[in-house]
Design a protein around this motif. Structure first.
Motif, PDB file in Angstrom:
ATOM      1  N   ARG A 234     -28.994   5.316 -41.876  1.00  0.00           N
ATOM      2  CA  ARG A 234     -27.918   4.502 -41.315  1.00  0.00           C
ATOM      3  C   ARG A 234     -26.526   4.967 -41.760  1.00  0.00           C
ATOM      4  O   ARG A 234     -25.572   4.943 -40.996  1.00  0.00           O
ATOM      5  N   VAL A 235     -26.427   5.415 -43.013  1.00  0.00           N
ATOM      6  CA  VAL A 235     -25.117   5.818 -43.526  1.00  0.00           C
ATOM      7  C   VAL A 235     -24.559   6.993 -42.730  1.00  0.00           C
ATOM      8  O   VAL A 235     -23.352   7.056 -42.455  1.00  0.00           O
ATOM      9  N   TRP A 236     -25.447   7.925 -42.336  1.00  0.00           N
ATOM     10  CA  TRP A 236     -24.978   9.088 -41.574  1.00  0.00           C
ATOM     11  C   TRP A 236     -24.613   8.697 -40.145  1.00  0.00           C
ATOM     12  O   TRP A 236     -23.595   9.162 -39.614  1.00  0.00           O
ATOM     13  N   LEU A 237     -25.445   7.843 -39.522  1.00  0.00           N
ATOM     14  CA  LEU A 237     -25.133   7.386 -38.169  1.00  0.00           C
ATOM     15  C   LEU A 237     -23.837   6.592 -38.157  1.00  0.00           C
ATOM     16  O   LEU A 237     -23.005   6.754 -37.248  1.00  0.00           O
ATOM     17  N   ASN A 238     -23.660   5.723 -39.159  1.00  0.00           N
ATOM     18  CA  ASN A 238     -22.446   4.908 -39.200  1.00  0.00           C
ATOM     19  C   ASN A 238     -21.192   5.762 -39.310  1.00  0.00           C
ATOM     20  O   ASN A 238     -20.159   5.446 -38.707  1.00  0.00           O
ATOM     21  N   GLU A 239     -21.294   6.845 -40.099  1.00  0.00           N
ATOM     22  CA  GLU A 239     -20.108   7.699 -40.241  1.00  0.00           C
ATOM     23  C   GLU A 239     -19.727   8.337 -38.909  1.00  0.00           C
ATOM     24  O   GLU A 239     -18.554   8.382 -38.545  1.00  0.00           O
ATOM     25  N   ILE A 240     -20.728   8.822 -38.184  1.00  0.00           N
ATOM     26  CA  ILE A 240     -20.443   9.485 -36.907  1.00  0.00           C
ATOM     27  C   ILE A 240     -20.058   8.475 -35.841  1.00  0.00           C
ATOM     28  O   ILE A 240     -19.024   8.611 -35.174  1.00  0.00           O
ATOM     29  N   PHE A 241     -20.867   7.443 -35.667  1.00  0.00           N
ATOM     30  CA  PHE A 241     -20.602   6.462 -34.628  1.00  0.00           C
ATOM     31  C   PHE A 241     -19.286   5.730 -34.886  1.00  0.00           C
ATOM     32  O   PHE A 241     -18.551   5.400 -33.948  1.00  0.00           O
ATOM     33  N   GLY A 242     -19.016   5.454 -36.150  1.00  0.00           N
ATOM     34  CA  GLY A 242     -17.791   4.727 -36.489  1.00  0.00           C
ATOM     35  C   GLY A 242     -16.551   5.451 -36.009  1.00  0.00           C
ATOM     36  O   GLY A 242     -15.606   4.833 -35.492  1.00  0.00           O
ATOM     37  N   ARG A 243     -16.538   6.763 -36.181  1.00  0.00           N
ATOM     38  CA  ARG A 243     -15.382   7.544 -35.742  1.00  0.00           C
ATOM     39  C   ARG A 243     -15.229   7.499 -34.227  1.00  0.00           C
ATOM     40  O   ARG A 243     -14.122   7.351 -33.701  1.00  0.00           O
ATOM     41  N   VAL A 244     -16.360   7.638 -33.516  1.00  0.00           N
ATOM     42  CA  VAL A 244     -16.320   7.649 -32.049  1.00  0.00           C
ATOM     43  C   VAL A 244     -15.876   6.293 -31.514  1.00  0.00           C
ATOM     44  O   VAL A 244     -14.975   6.200 -30.662  1.00  0.00           O
ATOM     45  N   LEU A 245     -16.475   5.222 -31.993  1.00  0.00           N
ATOM     46  CA  LEU A 245     -16.153   3.884 -31.480  1.00  0.00           C
ATOM     47  C   LEU A 245     -14.723   3.470 -31.812  1.00  0.00           C
ATOM     48  O   LEU A 245     -14.053   2.809 -31.007  1.00  0.00           O
ATOM     49  N   GLU A 246     -14.260   3.860 -32.990  1.00  0.00           N
ATOM     50  CA  GLU A 246     -12.882   3.525 -33.363  1.00  0.00           C
ATOM     51  C   GLU A 246     -11.890   4.135 -32.382  1.00  0.00           C
ATOM     52  O   GLU A 246     -10.923   3.482 -31.961  1.00  0.00           O
ATOM     53  N   LEU A 247     -12.128   5.355 -31.974  1.00  0.00           N
ATOM     54  CA  LEU A 247     -11.207   6.030 -31.057  1.00  0.00           C
ATOM     55  C   LEU A 247     -11.322   5.480 -29.641  1.00  0.00           C
ATOM     56  O   LEU A 247     -10.314   5.335 -28.937  1.00  0.00           O
ATOM     57  N   ILE A 248     -12.527   5.144 -29.223  1.00  0.00           N
ATOM     58  CA  ILE A 248     -12.696   4.544 -27.897  1.00  0.00           C
ATOM     59  C   ILE A 248     -11.969   3.199 -27.825  1.00  0.00           C
ATOM     60  O   ILE A 248     -11.279   2.896 -26.844  1.00  0.00           O
ATOM     61  N   ASN A 249     -12.108   2.395 -28.867  1.00  0.00           N
ATOM     62  CA  ASN A 249     -11.462   1.080 -28.886  1.00  0.00           C
ATOM     63  C   ASN A 249      -9.947   1.181 -29.052  1.00  0.00           C
ATOM     64  O   ASN A 249      -9.211   0.261 -28.671  1.00  0.00           O
ATOM     65  N   TYR A 250      -9.481   2.285 -29.589  1.00  0.00           N
ATOM     66  CA  TYR A 250      -8.041   2.500 -29.799  1.00  0.00           C
ATOM     67  C   TYR A 250      -7.324   2.796 -28.481  1.00  0.00           C
ATOM     68  O   TYR A 250      -6.137   2.500 -28.323  1.00  0.00           O
ATOM     69  N   ALA A 251      -8.048   3.343 -27.514  1.00  0.00           N
ATOM     70  CA  ALA A 251      -7.434   3.879 -26.290  1.00  0.00           C
ATOM     71  C   ALA A 251      -7.137   2.793 -25.272  1.00  0.00           C
ATOM     72  O   ALA A 251      -7.831   2.643 -24.259  1.00  0.00           O
ATOM     73  N   ASP A 252      -6.064   2.010 -25.505  1.00  0.00           N
ATOM     74  CA  ASP A 252      -5.712   0.949 -24.550  1.00  0.00           C
ATOM     75  C   ASP A 252      -4.449   1.262 -23.751  1.00  0.00           C
ATOM     76  O   ASP A 252      -3.982   0.430 -22.967  1.00  0.00           O
ATOM     77  N   THR A 253      -3.877   2.451 -23.940  1.00  0.00           N
ATOM     78  CA  THR A 253      -2.765   2.940 -23.114  1.00  0.00           C
ATOM     79  C   THR A 253      -2.997   4.422 -22.852  1.00  0.00           C
ATOM     80  O   THR A 253      -3.811   5.068 -23.534  1.00  0.00           O
TER      81      THR A 253
END
Length: 327
Positions: A234-253
């Motif tokens: 889980r720790v490895w998946l969280n590191e990778i997924f966390g980065r991807v999801l953070e950037l997707i959620n950041y993109a509101d403009t």
């Protein structure tokens, strides 16, 4: 060496294992070990942290010195390009822990910048095993004062930490190089950048292109979770997924989506570097034979030497090597 240079410059952490400013779970037991070893040194002493990184062990030494009123000269040595003051500028709580440490980057542990018999103690926490151990042994004994000590915690091939690193290598290799996760995330962000020029963020969230691309990204993650379903994965998946999801959620403009696409590539490269560090951990880990060889090197130089296995969290954690230069 590039992957180590990048880690120490951009990770904003003291350790190669800790994430951010969080100490790993084994840190209390390690700290207790180091404090016990440091307790015998006088008010004036020179202590060297060998292969120090951004100073995880040096910070323990500095905290002990401050607590017990010691006027120690604390030196940190690393072959990578380190500059903790700059690397930790956005983490003042971490920078403060190593502010009294003098760091020496781009410095080979086989060529220490200290005079003969000028150092009271050399310590190493996951460092000695990454260099030329035979040459480092000679150099350590050169700079130690008569009666000076060397204490090292080194990677143990049988330890859980090394086994977890090996699993991390497999997971990073598969996700980064054999799945379309980052390509799909990049597609989503580029679509967002284009569509948000002509619609609101709320409209984009309901757009079929957004929904389809986001669902595909989530589906890829779900498949990976099913493939790597052990708790330690889980720790490895969280590191990778966390980065991807953070950037997707950041993109509101449009501007943020364009910026997020650029950051996604940076994150991909950082994760590739992390994979290389995990490979290095496994390659450096010592077998019983290689650990005994290092210990024997100290003994052959007339130093007393002691090798044992060190446990943390009730598990085999590392090798513990101690040596003392003869008087």
């Amino acid at each position: 060496m590039k992957h180590w240079n990048n880690h120490w410059q951009y990770s904003k952490t003291l350790s190669s294992f800790a994430a951010g400013d969080k100490d790993p779970s084994y840190q209390p037991e390690l700290t207790a070990l180091w404090e016990q070893e440091l307790s015998e040194f006088p008010k004036q002493a020179t202590i060297v942290d060998l292969a120090c990184g951004n100073g995880a062990l040096a910070a323990v030494v500095a905290a002990y010195a401050k607590k017990h009123g010691k006027d120690w000269q604390i030196q940190g040595i690393d072959s990578a390009e380190i500059n903790p003051e700059a690397a930790l500028k956005d983490k003042p709580e971490l920078a403060q822990r190593v502010q009294n440490v003098q760091f020496h980057g781009n410095t080979d542990m086989a060529k220490l910048p200290f005079a003969d018999e000028s150092v009271d103690c050399v310590l190493s926490q996951f460092g000695l095993e990454y260099g030329d151990t035979a040459a480092a042994t000679k150099e350590i004994l050169r700079v130690l004062k008569p009666g000076g000590k060397f204490v090292a915690i080194a990677q143990n091939k049988r330890a859980q930490l090394v086994k977890e690193a090996s699993q991390g290598v497999e997971i990073f290799e598969h996700i980064l190089n054999r799945t379309p996760l980052f390509l799909q995330a990049d597609l989503f962000l580029r679509l967002a950048a284009m569509q948000l020029e002509k619609m609101t963020f709320a409209e984009w969230q309901q757009n079929q292109a957004c929904l389809a691309s986001k669902r595909t990204t989530e589906w890829i993650m779900q498949q990976l979770q099913e493939k790597y379903n052990k708790p330690e994965d889980r720790v490895w998946l969280n590191e990778i997924f966390g980065r991807v999801l953070e950037l997707i959620n950041y993109a509101d403009t449009t501007e943020k989506a364009t910026q997020a696409a650029e950051y996604l590539m940076i994150s991909f490269n950082m994760l590739q570097d992390h994979q290389q560090r995990l490979v290095s951990h496994g390659e450096a880990a010592l077998t019983a034979a290689s650990a005994k060889k290092i210990s024997k090197g100290f003994s052959q130089a007339q130093a007393t030497s002691e090798l044992s296995e060190f446990n943390a969290n009730e598990q085999l954690f590392a090798w513990l090597l101690k040596a003392q230069k003869p008087l």
